[in-house]
Scaffold this motif. Structure first.
Motif, PDB file in Angstrom:
ATOM      1  N   GLN A  12     -11.307  -6.755  -0.677  1.00  0.00           N
ATOM      2  CA  GLN A  12     -10.782  -6.499  -1.606  1.00  0.00           C
ATOM      3  C   GLN A  12     -11.757  -5.206  -2.362  1.00  0.00           C
ATOM      4  O   GLN A  12     -11.121  -4.244  -2.601  1.00  0.00           O
ATOM      5  N   GLY A  37     -10.744  -1.767  -0.874  1.00  0.00           N
ATOM      6  CA  GLY A  37      -9.094  -1.307  -1.270  1.00  0.00           C
ATOM      7  C   GLY A  37      -9.276   0.234  -1.401  1.00  0.00           C
ATOM      8  O   GLY A  37      -8.282   0.551  -0.902  1.00  0.00           O
ATOM      9  N   HIS A  52      -6.209 -10.008  -1.737  1.00  0.00           N
ATOM     10  CA  HIS A  52      -5.197  -9.297  -1.036  1.00  0.00           C
ATOM     11  C   HIS A  52      -5.183  -9.698   0.625  1.00  0.00           C
ATOM     12  O   HIS A  52      -3.961 -10.120   1.072  1.00  0.00           O
ATOM     13  N   HIS A  53      -6.149  -9.996   1.081  1.00  0.00           N
ATOM     14  CA  HIS A  53      -6.261 -10.703   2.420  1.00  0.00           C
ATOM     15  C   HIS A  53      -7.024 -12.066   2.201  1.00  0.00           C
ATOM     16  O   HIS A  53      -8.189 -11.831   2.398  1.00  0.00           O
ATOM     17  N   ALA A  77       1.232  -5.891  -3.455  1.00  0.00           N
ATOM     18  CA  ALA A  77       0.609  -5.524  -4.630  1.00  0.00           C
ATOM     19  C   ALA A  77       1.734  -6.139  -5.834  1.00  0.00           C
ATOM     20  O   ALA A  77       1.214  -6.360  -7.171  1.00  0.00           O
ATOM     21  N   ALA A 133       0.760  -9.348  -7.720  1.00  0.00           N
ATOM     22  CA  ALA A 133      -0.300  -9.191  -8.484  1.00  0.00           C
ATOM     23  C   ALA A 133      -0.298  -9.719 -10.203  1.00  0.00           C
ATOM     24  O   ALA A 133      -0.003  -8.539 -10.824  1.00  0.00           O
ATOM     25  N   LYS A 134       0.498 -10.778 -10.233  1.00  0.00           N
ATOM     26  CA  LYS A 134       0.729 -11.288 -11.935  1.00  0.00           C
ATOM     27  C   LYS A 134       0.744 -12.771 -12.007  1.00  0.00           C
ATOM     28  O   LYS A 134       0.566 -13.413 -11.114  1.00  0.00           O
ATOM     29  N   ALA A 189       9.823  -8.111  -1.677  1.00  0.00           N
ATOM     30  CA  ALA A 189       9.599  -6.571  -2.092  1.00  0.00           C
ATOM     31  C   ALA A 189      10.569  -5.621  -1.377  1.00  0.00           C
ATOM     32  O   ALA A 189      10.570  -4.617  -1.687  1.00  0.00           O
ATOM     33  N   ILE A 220      13.040  -5.894  -4.455  1.00  0.00           N
ATOM     34  CA  ILE A 220      12.714  -5.755  -5.905  1.00  0.00           C
ATOM     35  C   ILE A 220      11.563  -4.818  -5.787  1.00  0.00           C
ATOM     36  O   ILE A 220      10.841  -5.183  -5.139  1.00  0.00           O
ATOM     37  N   SER A 221      11.548  -4.443  -6.853  1.00  0.00           N
ATOM     38  CA  SER A 221      10.196  -3.547  -7.314  1.00  0.00           C
ATOM     39  C   SER A 221       8.969  -4.148  -7.398  1.00  0.00           C
ATOM     40  O   SER A 221       9.119  -5.430  -7.864  1.00  0.00           O
ATOM     41  N   PHE A 222       8.163  -3.420  -7.038  1.00  0.00           N
ATOM     42  CA  PHE A 222       6.725  -4.454  -7.178  1.00  0.00           C
ATOM     43  C   PHE A 222       6.545  -4.851  -8.826  1.00  0.00           C
ATOM     44  O   PHE A 222       5.966  -5.822  -9.288  1.00  0.00           O
ATOM     45  N   GLU A 223       6.902  -3.876  -9.681  1.00  0.00           N
ATOM     46  CA  GLU A 223       6.766  -4.153 -11.097  1.00  0.00           C
ATOM     47  C   GLU A 223       7.427  -5.309 -11.601  1.00  0.00           C
ATOM     48  O   GLU A 223       6.894  -5.832 -12.291  1.00  0.00           O
ATOM     49  N   SER A 224       8.854  -5.273 -11.091  1.00  0.00           N
ATOM     50  CA  SER A 224       9.631  -6.454 -11.614  1.00  0.00           C
ATOM     51  C   SER A 224       9.679  -7.730 -10.750  1.00  0.00           C
ATOM     52  O   SER A 224      10.235  -8.640 -11.238  1.00  0.00           O
ATOM     53  N   THR A 272       8.811 -11.205  -9.894  1.00  0.00           N
ATOM     54  CA  THR A 272       8.219 -12.437 -10.508  1.00  0.00           C
ATOM     55  C   THR A 272       7.765 -13.455  -9.734  1.00  0.00           C
ATOM     56  O   THR A 272       8.227 -13.541  -8.567  1.00  0.00           O
TER      57      THR A 272
END
Lengths: 344, 344, 344, 344
Positions: C34, C37, C253-254, C272, C275-276, C315, C318-322, C324
């Motif tokens: 990480q 990165g 990440h790994h 990424a 990441a939420k 992915a 769906i976008s990385f941002e959206s 869930t």
């Protein structure tokens, strides 16, 4: 089919059970009646090229709802439109154990272009509605299981729809009686609200002008007395629509819309997959949304057509057996799209 | 496979573990038994062109459920059909912590062509069901966590399904005992209702004629005693179906349907992705819907077939591991569509 | 990239921020950390055709999880499989305001092949779970807001997963301490259960053998002390896995999987968009399902890989941002399908 | 169109109702104003090839938000990103009967890249939010129906969004007043929080610097006095944004974003299908997520653009009438994807 009268009941006749019925120029009345369903099979209308003026010259008061007619009613949205232009409807729906009907009506309303929707519910319906329909606002009656009074500020709503899932408890009957007597704006009246009306028939004459009633045949008979056949029922509907100055939507395979002006309309959409609990609640939701955006008569014809068209779109991807009222709601969008000027 | 008896158990044999088994003309019994699953691999039936009259001349009482047979049972909907024609079922289901089973059964019922569905639940299940299945009406028991009595007007329902998620509390056992003793119409009996029956075996002889029981092998053994192998279990099922005049649906990879008339049927659909909690609840819901529209025997064969076919359709898009009972429900529609006359 | 040590921290170095890093034959450790990165950009491994025996002859104890390795672990389902073969897991999850974590873990578990799932929840979580995951059974603690004791019959579950959404109330800490001390079977320990462990470090030596711990770096440091860099963290993980005879899954990440036998594994999937909040709860659910079907070490490697592969499939649409955590659950199915022998 | 002033109101003019308006080089102000919606029809901008330096030399302070501008703001995610980098937002939302607004804001926030989301709700909203948005954590106010105080540890959140569904009860007004007075970090202020502000205008001068206000025209007028026309409203917005050092997002077909620095931006995305209850709640959710990841001005421009772009993507598959706020949420993902460097 041999043995079938075109314009009166054939209940006592011996009639051929046809697989296909060919008919000239336009539907005959008998081909639109539920009671003849078993005899006529698939109906094909053969265009025999009558001169268009001919039908105009006739004094026709019964129409078949074509896509052409519906597109004339439908108003596409203007680019700069804002939510204030699409009205605020109120649904008075639900009772303990029947909140599903309330949810289905609310979802249908939300999917039919309403600007804002408020639902008035018994307290037991609070969580159900807030979770199932986040787009709807909720006001609850102080009574846990049934609607027992009217919400405040009733006049701020453009349309009020009553009926789905209400039950027929005394307090609810009292409330329905109250809203009918006080109402100045047209109401959409369905299901248990019709049953309440049937138990207090003196209310009929108090119905706000241009209210929309959506009985199925059994509810219709409770309201206006037993009928021998669908032809009689049609005539009563037409007579009562004029007399009470309301719009009567008699639900059936070809739903009949009888108007105060004396015209009536047979719907052309829908299928056997819609023959199950919840379909009627969806229709009420659609009409309650449209009546806030259109004239009552337009809302009736457009609403009944869209309801059936949603069912037909659903049937392209879902079996008749598995189709649910929720599936109807999910296909209202496509039914609207078919009315767009650019739709095929 | 070498070492495998075709028509009796091979539990003490040394048997080859085949990757593929080729068999002549039709399935042999051993190839349909759970206990032989590890030996037979994929089974291919080779058509050796026996004269069709040959099989008719045999006194065959055990059948393999082909799509051909199922299509003969299936009745497509008439265009003018209305919801009154598809019956009103009641599901008595659920207890504290097991309301998911109730929801799955209700969803499956709604997707299997029922006209109206009412669910009778413990009070704790009220919100769960109203939210999860808006198409279902709900009546609640006064007991918070378990069903403790019968709903009113039991006779107005065409079919009653009992079992999924009920638990085996004393009050529920008492209620199940009561409905079995009073019942005149066939019941659909599953899961914890079978376990209750196993604890009060004197009830077996009171089962309403043509009731449908859906035990898995462990429940079956609780009901009718321990069995050494699947062949014995099959024979008991056939014997008990005749003796009690009920339909026994012994769930397995090739589910067995034993009928009062002495015929039994091995199902041909389904897959390993259905081997998880909730699958059985879906089957109960399907059969409870079909039994309101078909003869009990037809409902059993059609229901078991559709249940497995739903699983097979789900498996085309979902992995065996991730397939859920909810996925089964979502593919009932496709399973019906395969039975349509126009389906490929 | 110039300035980056391959096998130790480069925290005090001046390092080029590469857009692409080309590396020979296999990943170097620094490319999996990480902390590096920002320097390495996209990594491309160039096959320089070392003789395969070469890598076998090396005493390698750190592995990169390839699809090849994962397919060796994965066991496709047998046609005649039944639900008893896939185990019964228990999830002890949730507290007031954090029931979402419980739901996500339960959904992930249900989608990862478990035979039966029971969730043990504080009372406030009852409705949430019954509605969100009908396939799960629910038992509730008598405490309204937190888990305060152990469920009965703990031994009947094949695996117990604890952590998501638990909170760190005293009663919950007490319960976690209790289950760790009594436990004979491996536990899956995540999130707040790790935080509880960090506050009662004497519990570490009581961890059931082969338990699976899934800390992210901050939780890891709370458990085993502050670390300067990811290399030190890796070494501690490997040391502690051996010492405590547990499997440590250090999320990153790994993600690193350190095993009691001294081997460790770097995961190769994920992105990424994961990441939420909620991603970790999904991992716990997956591993709790797999540990009922596989050896703990296999469950760890397979679970971490599938979790990341689900994210990669999500992915694509769906976008990385959206994206869930619910989207992760919905793509577990596809991640399993990629492991099927017939998958491309 | 003849009769339409390009840069001032034409309310008293006689204006042609054009079907198409052709305009040279760039949008004129009048073409962006709601009040002119009926006159201008479809607008086509004709590129007359003015030298690019020309526009740079002008002192332009009003901009049209192009995809080019938005892509400059948007930051794609780094491969090794972890959830700590995307912030932790708090939404203070909801009251009895309006929990749907809270749910829509929370869903939108979760779909807009936030690392962690906590929702602060009245107690009546607990179950609704936990079920509808499992990815969100929930804290409840001790008041059943309204927010009556501030949550603890307010400073740990990167951004606080207030407004959707709050109602204007005295206790909520008090709470809003309190958070505005104490706040050091920018707030996102919408809906009922704006109405509260309108009733306590002395609070305006206490607004934390760079807060984001999202009034629709009626709310705007309640806040800053009645306006005759959209040009005046624009000028007030620009004046107040400078004076109060906040960002004012005046919602309309072409939403205006007025910034403290004196620049203002007209949005270019969105459609008439968004003209219904719930759309504004979704915008608040999006901006509350973005403000934790971007500068407030960037969050405003990016958020308003993405909100409209989501609506445009929804409109490709859903009719204007049937499009819901939930549909907007479901298309946020696609709106982000259009900003990716590799998007077409």
């Amino acid at each position: 089919p041999s043995g079938l009268f075109p314009d009166q009941t054939s209940k006592n006749n011996i009639v051929i059970q046809a697989d296909f019925t060919l008919t000239f120029q336009c539907y005959k009345q008998a081909l639109l009646m539920q009671e003849n369903g078993l005899f006529i099979g698939e109906v094909l209308v053969l265009d025999i090229r009558l001169h268009p003026d001919f039908s105009i010259l006739q004094k026709i008061s019964r129409f078949y709802v074509s896509p052409f007619l519906v597109r004339k009613i439908f108003k596409p949205r203007h680019r700069f439109a804002h939510k204030g232009q699409f009205g605020h409807s109120l649904l008075m729906v639900g009772s303990y154990g029947k909140m599903g009907a309330a949810v289905l009506a609310a979802k249908a309303c939300i999917h039919s272009g309403i600007g804002l929707l408020t639902c008035y519910l018994p307290s037991c319906g609070y969580l159900v509605m807030q979770l199932a329909v986040p787009e709807a606002m909720v006001i609850t009656d102080q009574h846990e299981n049934n609607i027992s009074q009217l919400p405040e500020e009733l006049d701020k709503y453009n349309v009020v729809g009553v009926g789905p899932g209400l039950g027929t408890s005394p307090e609810t009957q009292h409330t329905i009686s109250f809203i009918i007597r006080r109402g100045t704006k047209p109401l959409v009246i369905d299901a248990d609200a019709i049953n309440c009306l049937a138990q207090q028939k003196e209310l009929l004459k108090h119905l706000p002008k241009l209210s929309l009633l959506t009985p199925h045949p059994k509810e219709f008979d409770r309201l206006f007395g037993l009928h021998e056949n669908d032809f009689e029922r049609m005539e009563t509907a037409e007579k009562k629509a004029k007399e009470l100055q309301v719009i009567i939507i008699l639900k059936s395979h070809h739903t009949l819309i009888a108007t105060p002006g004396g015209q009536s309309y047979f719907n052309s959409t829908g299928n056997a997959g819609m023959a199950k609990g919840g379909s009627g609640d969806v229709l009420t939701g659609i009409i309650t949304a449209l009546a806030a955006q259109y004239e009552p008569f337009e809302a009736a014809v457009l609403g009944v057509y869209l309801h059936g068209a949603s069912g037909n779109l659903a049937a392209r991807v879902i079996s008749f057996e598995s189709m649910t009222a929720t599936d109807l709601v999910n296909h209202i969008s496509g039914a609207f799209q078919e009315l767009y000027p650019s739709a095929p």
